[in-house]
Design a protein around this motif. Structure first.
Motif, PDB file in Angstrom:
ATOM      1  N   THR A  32       0.827  -1.213   0.000  1.00  0.00           N
ATOM      2  CA  THR A  32       0.000   0.000   0.000  1.00  0.00           C
ATOM      3  C   THR A  32       0.860   1.261   0.000  1.00  0.00           C
ATOM      4  O   THR A  32       0.500   2.261  -0.609  1.00  0.00           O
ATOM      5  CB  THR A  32      -0.963   0.021   1.197  1.00  0.00           C
ATOM      6  OG1 THR A  32      -0.212  -0.188   2.400  1.00  0.00           O
ATOM      7  CG2 THR A  32      -2.036  -1.044   1.063  1.00  0.00           C
ATOM      8  N   ASP A  33       2.022   1.212   0.671  1.00  0.00           N
ATOM      9  CA  ASP A  33       2.933   2.358   0.672  1.00  0.00           C
ATOM     10  C   ASP A  33       3.605   2.530  -0.692  1.00  0.00           C
ATOM     11  O   ASP A  33       3.851   3.657  -1.126  1.00  0.00           O
ATOM     12  CB  ASP A  33       3.993   2.214   1.762  1.00  0.00           C
ATOM     13  CG  ASP A  33       3.392   2.285   3.156  1.00  0.00           C
ATOM     14  OD1 ASP A  33       2.329   2.928   3.311  1.00  0.00           O
ATOM     15  OD2 ASP A  33       3.983   1.687   4.087  1.00  0.00           O
ATOM     16  N   ALA A  43      -4.472  -2.745  -7.876  1.00  0.00           N
ATOM     17  CA  ALA A  43      -4.337  -3.920  -8.750  1.00  0.00           C
ATOM     18  C   ALA A  43      -3.254  -3.695  -9.806  1.00  0.00           C
ATOM     19  O   ALA A  43      -2.477  -4.600 -10.118  1.00  0.00           O
ATOM     20  CB  ALA A  43      -5.668  -4.238  -9.421  1.00  0.00           C
ATOM     21  N   ALA A  44      -3.188  -2.485 -10.355  1.00  0.00           N
ATOM     22  CA  ALA A  44      -2.170  -2.175 -11.362  1.00  0.00           C
ATOM     23  C   ALA A  44      -0.772  -2.205 -10.739  1.00  0.00           C
ATOM     24  O   ALA A  44       0.167  -2.749 -11.332  1.00  0.00           O
ATOM     25  CB  ALA A  44      -2.441  -0.811 -11.992  1.00  0.00           C
ATOM     26  N   ILE A  45      -0.638  -1.662  -9.535  1.00  0.00           N
ATOM     27  CA  ILE A  45       0.655  -1.702  -8.840  1.00  0.00           C
ATOM     28  C   ILE A  45       1.026  -3.151  -8.546  1.00  0.00           C
ATOM     29  O   ILE A  45       2.187  -3.548  -8.697  1.00  0.00           O
ATOM     30  CB  ILE A  45       0.610  -0.869  -7.537  1.00  0.00           C
ATOM     31  CG1 ILE A  45       0.558   0.618  -7.853  1.00  0.00           C
ATOM     32  CG2 ILE A  45       1.799  -1.185  -6.635  1.00  0.00           C
ATOM     33  CD1 ILE A  45       1.800   1.174  -8.543  1.00  0.00           C
ATOM     34  N   SER A  46       0.054  -3.953  -8.158  1.00  0.00           N
ATOM     35  CA  SER A  46       0.322  -5.370  -7.875  1.00  0.00           C
ATOM     36  C   SER A  46       0.851  -6.093  -9.109  1.00  0.00           C
ATOM     37  O   SER A  46       1.723  -6.958  -8.998  1.00  0.00           O
ATOM     38  CB  SER A  46      -0.939  -6.063  -7.365  1.00  0.00           C
ATOM     39  OG  SER A  46      -1.262  -5.580  -6.083  1.00  0.00           O
ATOM     40  N   GLY A  64       1.953 -10.660   9.004  1.00  0.00           N
ATOM     41  CA  GLY A  64       0.601 -10.425   9.515  1.00  0.00           C
ATOM     42  C   GLY A  64      -0.353 -10.309   8.342  1.00  0.00           C
ATOM     43  O   GLY A  64      -0.406 -11.172   7.484  1.00  0.00           O
ATOM     44  N   ARG A  65      -1.052  -9.200   8.278  1.00  0.00           N
ATOM     45  CA  ARG A  65      -1.996  -8.977   7.175  1.00  0.00           C
ATOM     46  C   ARG A  65      -1.402  -8.129   6.058  1.00  0.00           C
ATOM     47  O   ARG A  65      -2.071  -7.843   5.073  1.00  0.00           O
ATOM     48  CB  ARG A  65      -3.251  -8.280   7.700  1.00  0.00           C
ATOM     49  CG  ARG A  65      -4.059  -9.116   8.622  1.00  0.00           C
ATOM     50  CD  ARG A  65      -5.316  -8.392   9.005  1.00  0.00           C
ATOM     51  NE  ARG A  65      -6.161  -9.254   9.802  1.00  0.00           N
ATOM     52  CZ  ARG A  65      -7.391  -8.973  10.107  1.00  0.00           C
ATOM     53  NH1 ARG A  65      -7.924  -7.845   9.710  1.00  0.00           N
ATOM     54  NH2 ARG A  65      -8.102  -9.810  10.827  1.00  0.00           N
ATOM     55  N   VAL A  66      -0.164  -7.720   6.234  1.00  0.00           N
ATOM     56  CA  VAL A  66       0.456  -6.786   5.296  1.00  0.00           C
ATOM     57  C   VAL A  66       1.486  -7.493   4.433  1.00  0.00           C
ATOM     58  O   VAL A  66       2.319  -8.248   4.933  1.00  0.00           O
ATOM     59  CB  VAL A  66       1.130  -5.610   6.064  1.00  0.00           C
ATOM     60  CG1 VAL A  66       1.792  -4.645   5.111  1.00  0.00           C
ATOM     61  CG2 VAL A  66       0.109  -4.903   6.940  1.00  0.00           C
TER      62      VAL A  66
END
Length: 110
Positions: A32-33, A43-46, A64-66
């Motif tokens: 996210t950062d 989604a595009a960054i992914s 964890g969740r990140v």
């Protein structure tokens, strides 16, 4: 298994991916950062991150969740060694070349 040069150079060909690598020079980052400064969807960054990971330029791990991204600088070694083979040539001084052309063509440089 190390990624081949085509995969590495293909990953490096995109300016967004190069910017992501530059960002990761500082420290590991959450996905996210990484996405924050870009005007595109998560989604595009992914997709960009998947390409970088496939080329071995970054690794990703879940804490964890990140999901975190980490630069893998060793992946550039093969490309660097390949490019160093061209280091035997003198770098081109574009200003001197422009002046030479202007003189030969009878033009004055700007």
């Amino acid at each position: 298994m190390t990624p081949d040069l085509d995969t590495v150079f293909s990953a490096l060909a995109d300016p967004t991916r190069r910017r992501i690598l530059t960002m990761l020079l500082e420290d590991d980052m959450a996905v996210t950062d990484v996405a924050e400064p870009f005007e595109m969807s998560l989604a595009a960054i992914s997709k960009h991150l998947t390409i970088l990971a496939g080329a071995g330029l970054i690794s990703q791990e879940k804490r964890g969740r990140v999901k975190w991204c980490k630069l893998e600088p060793d992946a550039l070694k093969g490309a660097s060694v390949w490019m160093q083979g061209f280091g035997q040539f003198e770098p081109v001084n574009l200003d001197a070349f422009e002046a030479f052309l202007a003189q030969e063509l009878g033009d004055s440089p700007d």
